[in-house]
Motif scaffolding. Sequence first.
Motif, mmCIF file in Angstrom:
data_model
loop_
_atom_site.group_PDB
_atom_site.id
_atom_site.type_symbol
_atom_site.label_atom_id
_atom_site.label_comp_id
_atom_site.label_asym_id
_atom_site.label_seq_id
_atom_site.Cartn_x
_atom_site.Cartn_y
_atom_site.Cartn_z
ATOM 1 N N THR A 161 -0.857 -3.619 58.212
ATOM 2 C CA THR A 161 0.471 -3.123 58.806
ATOM 3 C C THR A 161 0.201 -1.746 59.485
ATOM 4 O OG1 THR A 161 1.535 -3.994 56.675
ATOM 5 C CG2 THR A 161 2.822 -2.797 58.474
ATOM 6 N N ASP B 256 1.217 -11.517 62.619
ATOM 7 C CA ASP B 256 0.651 -10.999 61.477
ATOM 8 C C ASP B 256 0.544 -12.232 60.415
ATOM 9 O OD1 ASP B 256 -0.201 -9.178 59.455
ATOM 10 O OD2 ASP B 256 1.619 -8.785 58.856
ATOM 11 N N GLU B 257 -0.517 -12.199 59.529
ATOM 12 C CA GLU B 257 -0.529 -13.512 58.668
ATOM 13 C C GLU B 257 -0.618 -14.753 59.356
ATOM 14 O OE1 GLU B 257 -0.218 -13.113 54.865
ATOM 15 O OE2 GLU B 257 0.357 -11.197 54.712
HETATM 16 MG MG MG Z 1 0.399 -7.358 55.801
#
Ligand code: MG
Length: 252
Positions: free
Chosen positions: A76, A189-190
């Motif tokens: 992050t 993200d992911e």
């Molecule tokens: Mg993460």
Amino acid sequence: SGINFDHYDDIPVEASGENVPEPITEFTAPPLDDLLFENVQLARFTKPTPVQKYSIPIIAAGRDLMACAQTGSGKTGGFLFPVLSESFKNGPSPVTNNGGYSYQRKAYPTAVIMAPTRELATQIYDEAKKFCYRSWVRPCVVYGGSPIGNQMRQMDQGCDLLVATPGRLNDLLERGKISLSNVKYLVLDEADRMLDMGFEPQIRHIVEDCDMTPVGERQTLMFSATFPDDIQHLARDFLSDYIFLSVGRVGS
Ligand code: MG
Ligand code: ADP
């Protein structure tokens, strides 16, 4: 999960691509913005994690990135710190108003972060709020399974950094409540989890929408715990002249 602070300097990192920028060893301003650097210190982040050491200078250099790193490795901050540093520097557009001086809020986000679930989107949003402290940047979060009316009103008030699940973002796009015409940073993200959850059509639609942006200076950043064929395919489709970063052992 989480970071083992005793051993993380031993974690092997592989970075490949053209002209890979040197990793940083400490948090410093620059490449971080002064205010962001202060907020990193307030959060007691004393040292960058391995993924942060590489991703911060790579993103600050304007490069696209495909980063594979396990959960809890600090991804992050790895994208938020360089993205927010750039946003803080640019500031809102100043306008003259009735002889006085005021700021015109940018109506549409310059950074969009996609995450697979409400929980993960909220975590990123909370982190963004923390690191936006005392800055002009207004982060927002939208996700499905929650009434869309409030989220539409939030979008009407303006949002600089938007964290969103792909389904709800698509919904807001189709309702004309948001435009991606200002997006300078698009973060997935992911990414592996988003594909597992069947979000590929929504993600492709969102990326196509960003592709209509006249300024061709958008950066696309993908993060994933694993690197299977379908993620490699997305990376080839979405990223240009990108750097591939792999931290620790990465499954495929
Ligand atoms: Mg993460
Ligand atoms: P990931 O997205 O890779 O799963 P996160 O970014 O959620 O990992 O980080 C995991 C935890 O480590 C979070 O609680 C975060 O606040 C903390 N963290 C991240 N980077 C640092 C750092 N440089 N120093 C101290 N704590 C950190």
